[in-house]
Scaffold this active site. Sequence first.
Site, PDB file in Angstrom:
ATOM      1  N   ASP A   1      -5.887   0.495  -1.083  1.00  0.00           N
ATOM      2  CA  ASP A   1      -7.126   0.568  -0.310  1.00  0.00           C
ATOM      3  C   ASP A   1      -8.122   1.432  -1.095  1.00  0.00           C
ATOM      4  O   ASP A   1      -8.825   0.923  -1.966  1.00  0.00           O
ATOM      5  CB  ASP A   1      -6.761   1.154   1.058  1.00  0.00           C
TER       6      ASP A   1
ATOM      7  N   GLU B   1       3.298  -2.074  -4.449  1.00  0.00           N
ATOM      8  CA  GLU B   1       2.540  -1.558  -3.299  1.00  0.00           C
ATOM      9  C   GLU B   1       2.244  -2.701  -2.348  1.00  0.00           C
ATOM     10  O   GLU B   1       2.007  -3.827  -2.784  1.00  0.00           O
ATOM     11  CB  GLU B   1       1.199  -0.974  -3.781  1.00  0.00           C
ATOM     12  N   ASP B   2       2.229  -2.409  -1.068  1.00  0.00           N
ATOM     13  CA  ASP B   2       1.817  -3.424  -0.099  1.00  0.00           C
ATOM     14  C   ASP B   2       0.302  -3.622  -0.157  1.00  0.00           C
ATOM     15  O   ASP B   2      -0.193  -4.734  -0.185  1.00  0.00           O
ATOM     16  CB  ASP B   2       2.266  -3.040   1.318  1.00  0.00           C
TER      17      ASP B   2
ATOM     18  N   ASP C   1       1.698  -1.494   8.879  1.00  0.00           N
ATOM     19  CA  ASP C   1       1.736  -1.070  10.281  1.00  0.00           C
ATOM     20  C   ASP C   1       0.408  -0.553  10.791  1.00  0.00           C
ATOM     21  O   ASP C   1      -0.483  -0.193  10.013  1.00  0.00           O
ATOM     22  CB  ASP C   1       2.764   0.054  10.449  1.00  0.00           C
TER      23      ASP C   1
ATOM     24  N   ARG D   1       5.093  -3.947  11.659  1.00  0.00           N
ATOM     25  CA  ARG D   1       5.667  -4.190  10.324  1.00  0.00           C
ATOM     26  C   ARG D   1       6.524  -5.446  10.304  1.00  0.00           C
ATOM     27  O   ARG D   1       6.711  -6.066   9.268  1.00  0.00           O
ATOM     28  CB  ARG D   1       6.550  -3.008   9.900  1.00  0.00           C
TER      29      ARG D   1
ATOM     30  N   PHE E   1      -8.977  -3.532   8.467  1.00  0.00           N
ATOM     31  CA  PHE E   1      -7.592  -3.092   8.630  1.00  0.00           C
ATOM     32  C   PHE E   1      -6.684  -4.286   8.918  1.00  0.00           C
ATOM     33  O   PHE E   1      -7.019  -5.151   9.719  1.00  0.00           O
ATOM     34  CB  PHE E   1      -7.513  -2.066   9.766  1.00  0.00           C
ATOM     35  N   VAL E   2      -5.548  -4.342   8.213  1.00  0.00           N
ATOM     36  CA  VAL E   2      -4.601  -5.452   8.402  1.00  0.00           C
ATOM     37  C   VAL E   2      -3.203  -4.920   8.757  1.00  0.00           C
ATOM     38  O   VAL E   2      -2.864  -3.785   8.409  1.00  0.00           O
ATOM     39  CB  VAL E   2      -4.498  -6.347   7.132  1.00  0.00           C
TER      40      VAL E   2
END
Length: 179
Positions: A106, A102-103, A162, A168, A155-156
Amino acid sequence: MKEVKVHDKVFELYISAEKIQVRIDEIGKALSEEFRGRNPLFVSILNGSFVFTADIMRACDMDCEVSFVKLSSYQGTQTTGKIKTLIGLDMNIAGREVIILEDIVDTGNTLTHFLEILDTYDPKSVTLVSLLTKPEVLKDKVKVDQIGFEIPNKFVVGYGLDYDGLARNLKDIYQLKGG
Ligand code: IMP
């Protein structure tokens, strides 16, 4: 401080490409030591994880395979809470050692939902690897085995992540300014 404008918002440099690569190499080495000889299957969660997946796989010194799934829960900078499976698993994972890539984890909603689906396919083991986690939001909902960086609840974008489709392609990770 390096800044970028994405749509209507300004983001500032948060984690440099160099720092990311150092962590990727460490994680790749740890995974190789643990899984060498067991031909693990990386399951990469699209879209955001494609950059991380490419780098993690090349940091691994072992036989390994990859498959991609596509889930979506975000619109803009807010989670919608509803998870949709847009592209499902295309291979048999029964008895396989699965490493989910996973990137970012959250709220953990996406992963919780996906783990339930995965379980029905009877994998031998499931290991979770995420480049980023937001512990303030995640709490103890999902146990991530390997974490690149723990970050605050902001938020990043960049390195695969994205904001409404853009950013991205940035090599570094940027954080929403002031938000
Ligand atoms: P969760 O279901 O809340 O854990 O959200 C997981 C997914 O939401 C990630 O795979 C990302 O695609 C997206 N996401 C969560 N936080 C961010 C962020 O800060 N920037 C960009 N995408 C994010």
